[in-house]
Write a protein that holds these residues in place. Structure first.
Motif, PDB file in Angstrom:
ATOM      1  N   PRO A   1      -0.215  -0.321  -1.952  1.00 29.76           N
ATOM      2  CA  PRO A   1      -0.831   0.712  -3.078  1.00 29.76           C
ATOM      3  C   PRO A   1      -1.556  -0.262  -4.095  1.00 29.76           C
ATOM      4  O   PRO A   1      -2.672   0.402  -4.535  1.00 29.76           O
ATOM      5  CB  PRO A   1       0.449   1.308  -3.720  1.00 29.76           C
ATOM      6  N   ALA A   2      -1.261  -1.436  -4.464  1.00 29.31           N
ATOM      7  CA  ALA A   2      -2.027  -1.978  -5.468  1.00 29.31           C
ATOM      8  C   ALA A   2      -3.155  -2.660  -5.061  1.00 29.31           C
ATOM      9  O   ALA A   2      -4.130  -2.481  -5.740  1.00 29.31           O
ATOM     10  CB  ALA A   2      -0.791  -3.254  -5.785  1.00 29.31           C
TER      11      ALA A   2
ATOM     12  N   GLU B   1      -5.731   0.295  -5.231  1.00 27.08           N
ATOM     13  CA  GLU B   1      -5.840   0.540  -6.372  1.00 27.08           C
ATOM     14  C   GLU B   1      -6.947  -0.171  -6.991  1.00 27.08           C
ATOM     15  O   GLU B   1      -7.885  -0.015  -7.560  1.00 27.08           O
ATOM     16  CB  GLU B   1      -4.709   0.563  -7.440  1.00 27.08           C
ATOM     17  N   ALA B   2      -6.815  -1.710  -6.607  1.00 25.24           N
ATOM     18  CA  ALA B   2      -7.642  -2.567  -7.148  1.00 25.24           C
ATOM     19  C   ALA B   2      -9.143  -2.465  -6.397  1.00 25.24           C
ATOM     20  O   ALA B   2     -10.169  -2.863  -7.044  1.00 25.24           O
ATOM     21  CB  ALA B   2      -7.045  -4.148  -6.540  1.00 25.24           C
TER      22      ALA B   2
ATOM     23  N   THR C   1     -12.217  -0.737  -5.515  1.00 25.37           N
ATOM     24  CA  THR C   1     -12.739   0.530  -6.435  1.00 25.37           C
ATOM     25  C   THR C   1     -14.377   0.564  -5.721  1.00 25.37           C
ATOM     26  O   THR C   1     -15.260   0.467  -6.188  1.00 25.37           O
ATOM     27  CB  THR C   1     -13.064   0.487  -7.881  1.00 25.37           C
TER      28      THR C   1
ATOM     29  N   LYS D   1      -7.299   5.573   1.332  1.00 21.34           N
ATOM     30  CA  LYS D   1      -7.750   6.169  -0.110  1.00 21.34           C
ATOM     31  C   LYS D   1      -9.265   6.224  -0.165  1.00 21.34           C
ATOM     32  O   LYS D   1      -9.460   7.313  -0.801  1.00 21.34           O
ATOM     33  CB  LYS D   1      -7.367   4.934  -0.840  1.00 21.34           C
TER      34      LYS D   1
ATOM     35  N   PRO E   1      -3.575  -4.750 -10.301  1.00 21.30           N
ATOM     36  CA  PRO E   1      -2.341  -3.576 -10.565  1.00 21.30           C
ATOM     37  C   PRO E   1      -1.031  -4.184  -9.702  1.00 21.30           C
ATOM     38  O   PRO E   1      -1.039  -5.016  -8.739  1.00 21.30           O
ATOM     39  CB  PRO E   1      -2.743  -2.491  -9.583  1.00 21.30           C
TER      40      PRO E   1
ATOM     41  N   THR F   1       1.413  -2.194  -8.657  1.00 17.49           N
ATOM     42  CA  THR F   1       1.827  -0.902  -7.749  1.00 17.49           C
ATOM     43  C   THR F   1       2.482  -1.430  -6.352  1.00 17.49           C
ATOM     44  O   THR F   1       1.510  -1.490  -5.614  1.00 17.49           O
ATOM     45  CB  THR F   1       1.078   0.116  -7.870  1.00 17.49           C
TER      46      THR F   1
END
Length: 286
Positions: free
Chosen positions: A56-57, A60-61, A63, A88, A145, A147
């Protein structure tokens, strides 16, 4: 210009940086410094947490925008993280990538026998061999992140045998079904030691007899290597095997069958009984 991202669990990513062809790379790592990257985002992971738990991290990182390329090494942990990023971004995953451009990628198909060029407009995840540790300056680290899934490694079970990174080997001695018994592999091991080479094998000796672990098996569905010197001993040279070593520099074959297909892929060939040839070569190199 498309942005290049890199997912890294360990620093063996020189081949991925070469694919970037000089374009700035943002590395998202789990604590491994990446020499040669322009930017480095480190995902904080507690000791004992498996790399896959950071999916998940990592997602998220990164982009990424349409046209961006996310590179990942063809290793188990990186494949999991790459899958999370692809999910994602709703991005396609390209395997066997040998070259990338703006909106295009060249892929090795059927073990490298043919190549295909694909075009894309969305962000894509590209999986390829990681290679060795690159050289260069290490960028300053940014904290990413945190997460991370609540997963902990409670125990490990190690298989016998030493793990090897054949992709980084400069010299490889590959053995095949010409050997009559597992004990006889000592002849190849002594020869490999004499020339500073790693031992590898064809598929039957890994998935058939299990004389050697799978990470030493070279072929379409095994390791793909490109050493400076590749010595094939007792290997017939069927396409399933040669596709895995097609990028080798100097190829030398030793086989008792003068019609073995491996000779057509070789720069030098010795027709003879490996049980006589190998001890003689090893003695000459001593």
């Amino acid at each position: 210009m498309a942005q290049i991202w890199l997912i890294a669990v360990n620093p063996d990513v020189a081949n991925l940086l070469e694919l970037a062809a000089g374009r700035p790379v943002t590395a998202v790592t789990l604590g491994a410094d990446i020499p040669g990257a322009a930017r480095q985002i480190v995902i904080p992971v507690a000791e004992g947490t498996p790399a896959e738990a950071a999916a998940p991290a990592v997602a998220e990182a990164i982009t990424a925008e349409p046209g961006d390329i996310i590179l990942a090494a063809n290793r188990s942990a990186e494949r999991v993280l790459a899958g999370a990023v692809a999910a994602k971004l709703d991005a396609p995953v390209l395997s066997g990538v040998t070259a990338i451009g703006d909106g295009t990628a060249r892929l090795a198909r059927y073990g490298g026998i043919v190549e295909e060029t694909v075009s894309f407009e969305s962000a894509v995840v590209a999986v390829a061999d990681g290679g060795t540790t690159p050289v260069g300056d290490v960028p300053a680290s940014e904290t990413g992140p945190a997460t991370v899934h609540a997963a902990v490694v409670t125990s490990t079970s190690r298989s016998d045998g030493e793990s090897v990174n054949l992709a980084a080997a400069k010299r490889i001695v590959a053995v095949g079904r010409g050997f009559k018994s597992e004990e006889d592999l000592r002849l190849a091991e002594d020869f490999a030691k004499a020339i500073g080479a790693e031992i590898a094998c064809s598929r039957p000796l890994s998935e058939g007899t299990e004389w050697l672990p799978r990470d030493r098996y070279i072929g379409i569905t095994g390791q793909h290597v490109a050493p400076e010197v590749y010595v094939a001993i007792g290997i017939s040279g069927q396409m399933q095997h040669t596709a895995g070593m097609a990028g080798s520099g100097t190829v030398i074959s030793i086989n008792s069958d003068d019609k073995a297909p491996m000779f057509s892929q070789s720069d030098y060939g010795i027709v003879g009984d490996l049980y006589e040839v190998l001890p003689a070569l090893t003695e000459a190199l001593a």
